[in-house]
Design an enzyme around this catalytic site. Structure first.
Site, PDB file in Angstrom:
ATOM      1  N   HIS A  19       0.821  -1.210   0.000  1.00  0.00           N
ATOM      2  CA  HIS A  19       0.000   0.000   0.000  1.00  0.00           C
ATOM      3  C   HIS A  19       0.857   1.263   0.000  1.00  0.00           C
ATOM      4  O   HIS A  19       1.694   1.437   0.882  1.00  0.00           O
ATOM      5  CB  HIS A  19      -0.922  -0.011   1.223  1.00  0.00           C
ATOM      6  CG  HIS A  19      -1.886   1.135   1.250  1.00  0.00           C
ATOM      7  ND1 HIS A  19      -1.987   1.984   2.313  1.00  0.00           N
ATOM      8  CD2 HIS A  19      -2.790   1.551   0.321  1.00  0.00           C
ATOM      9  CE1 HIS A  19      -2.925   2.883   2.048  1.00  0.00           C
ATOM     10  NE2 HIS A  19      -3.423   2.648   0.856  1.00  0.00           N
ATOM     11  N   HIS A  61      -0.553  11.579  -2.186  1.00  0.00           N
ATOM     12  CA  HIS A  61      -1.841  11.201  -1.605  1.00  0.00           C
ATOM     13  C   HIS A  61      -2.721  12.369  -1.193  1.00  0.00           C
ATOM     14  O   HIS A  61      -3.899  12.421  -1.526  1.00  0.00           O
ATOM     15  CB  HIS A  61      -1.620  10.291  -0.390  1.00  0.00           C
ATOM     16  CG  HIS A  61      -2.897   9.840   0.244  1.00  0.00           C
ATOM     17  ND1 HIS A  61      -3.574  10.578   1.191  1.00  0.00           N
ATOM     18  CD2 HIS A  61      -3.658   8.726   0.053  1.00  0.00           C
ATOM     19  CE1 HIS A  61      -4.676   9.956   1.549  1.00  0.00           C
ATOM     20  NE2 HIS A  61      -4.758   8.820   0.869  1.00  0.00           N
TER      21      HIS A  61
HETATM   22  O1  G3P Z   1      -6.315   2.070  -3.149  1.00  0.00           O
HETATM   23  C1  G3P Z   1      -6.534   1.659  -1.831  1.00  0.00           C
HETATM   24  C2  G3P Z   1      -6.319   2.786  -0.850  1.00  0.00           C
HETATM   25  O2  G3P Z   1      -5.084   3.379  -1.112  1.00  0.00           O
HETATM   26  C3  G3P Z   1      -7.403   3.830  -0.898  1.00  0.00           C
HETATM   27  O3  G3P Z   1      -7.293   4.791   0.095  1.00  0.00           O
HETATM   28  O4  G3P Z   1      -6.669   6.971   0.995  1.00  0.00           O
HETATM   29  O5  G3P Z   1      -5.055   5.111   1.104  1.00  0.00           O
HETATM   30  O6  G3P Z   1      -5.564   6.206  -1.065  1.00  0.00           O
HETATM   31  P1  G3P Z   1      -6.093   5.813   0.279  1.00  0.00           P
HETATM   32 MG    MG Z   2      -4.387   4.941  -2.398  1.00  0.00          MG
END
Ligand code: G3P
Ligand code: MG
Length: 251
Positions: A19, A61
């Site tokens: 992630h 992000h």
């Molecule tokens: O793509 C999965 C996850 O990354 C979505 O939430 O806020 O971490 O980008 P976020």
């Molecule tokens: Mg994400």
């Protein structure tokens, strides 16, 4: 928009996806984070893509720079030439001082070298939904490493995903949601999305099983605990996004 699901190659996704790179081990959405995920054994990573003021796609992000860099204000208000020198590593640990915000081009070069697949999350800043989808998709069409399986596009922004689908119908798509809405299937079908990426916090067994039984791939974020991982695999999740991909043992 072309929503023919048959046009989309079935990407073989691994059961664990790093992630934001490997956000538990290295600063999120950085090149060192991609390398760390690979070093930990991940075969795919997820990262977020946003546009700078003049439209350069970069890995980022938040809407604003403060949390993860030494910059100030909205990322979308700055040009790439002013962003590329920012420190995007010190906030995580002094050991990562000098790590930069990568452009999507730079990230793709690293993916190619490491043989690392990717879920590219379209993360449009305010009022940039369609443009982000089009530019990110175009960049992937031009520069995606030919040796890798097709990238998987996802977004919370249905507008961004639809625009990306118009530009690049050949890339598989996933709708990204926090809590799964009642009309999830209609939303997926409207986008030609073959998968749903759902938030771990709100997901129920009933909903998970409904998604899987309907023939859609279910992937869950963000799962960092082995017991939670077992539960979601048991509910039929195909893949889990984890900040600590090394902690998750697939069944
Ligand atoms: O793509 C999965 C996850 O990354 C979505 O939430 O806020 O971490 O980008 P976020
Ligand atoms: Mg994400």
């Amino acid at each position: 928009m072309n929503t023919d699901r048959r046009l989309q190659p079935a990407a073989e996704l691994p059961k664990v996806i790093g992630h934001r790179g490997a956000a538990g081990h290295a600063p999120e959405n950085t090149l060192v984070g991609l390398r760390k995920a690979h070093e930990l054994g991940a075969r795919w990573v997820e990262f977020d893509v946003m546009l700078t003021a003049e439209g350069t796609p970069v890995l980022f992000h938040d809407e604003t720079l403060e949390r993860t860099t030494n910059g100030v204000g909205r990322l979308a208000d700055h040009r790439w030439e002013d962003l590329r020198g920012l420190d995007a590593g010190s906030w995580f640990s002094p050991a990562f001082r000098g790590e930069r915000i990568p452009s999507l081009h730079q990230a793709l070069a690293v993916l190619g070298r490491l043989n690392l697949g990717a879920n590219v999350e379209l993360k449009p800043s305010r009022d940039q939904e369609a443009t982000t989808g089009v530019i990110a998709a175009k960049t992937l069409q031009e520069s995606w490493p030919a040796t890798l399986p097709a990238p998987l596009l996802s977004s919370f922004s249905e507008k961004a995903l639809a625009a990306a689908a118009d530009q690049a119908p050949e890339f598989p798509r996933a709708l990204l949601v926090g809590k799964v809405p009642g009309d999830w299937q209609a939303r997926c079908d409207a986008l030609g999305a073959t998968a749903l990426h759902a938030g771990a916090r709100h997901l129920t067994r009933k909903r998970a099983q409904e998604i899987v039984a309907a023939g859609y791939a279910l992937r869950v974020y963000t799962v960092n605990e082995p017991t939670a991982a077992r539960k979601f695999y048991d509910w039929g999740a195909e893949s889990l996004f984890s900040d600590f991909p090394d902690r998750i043992t697939p069944p």
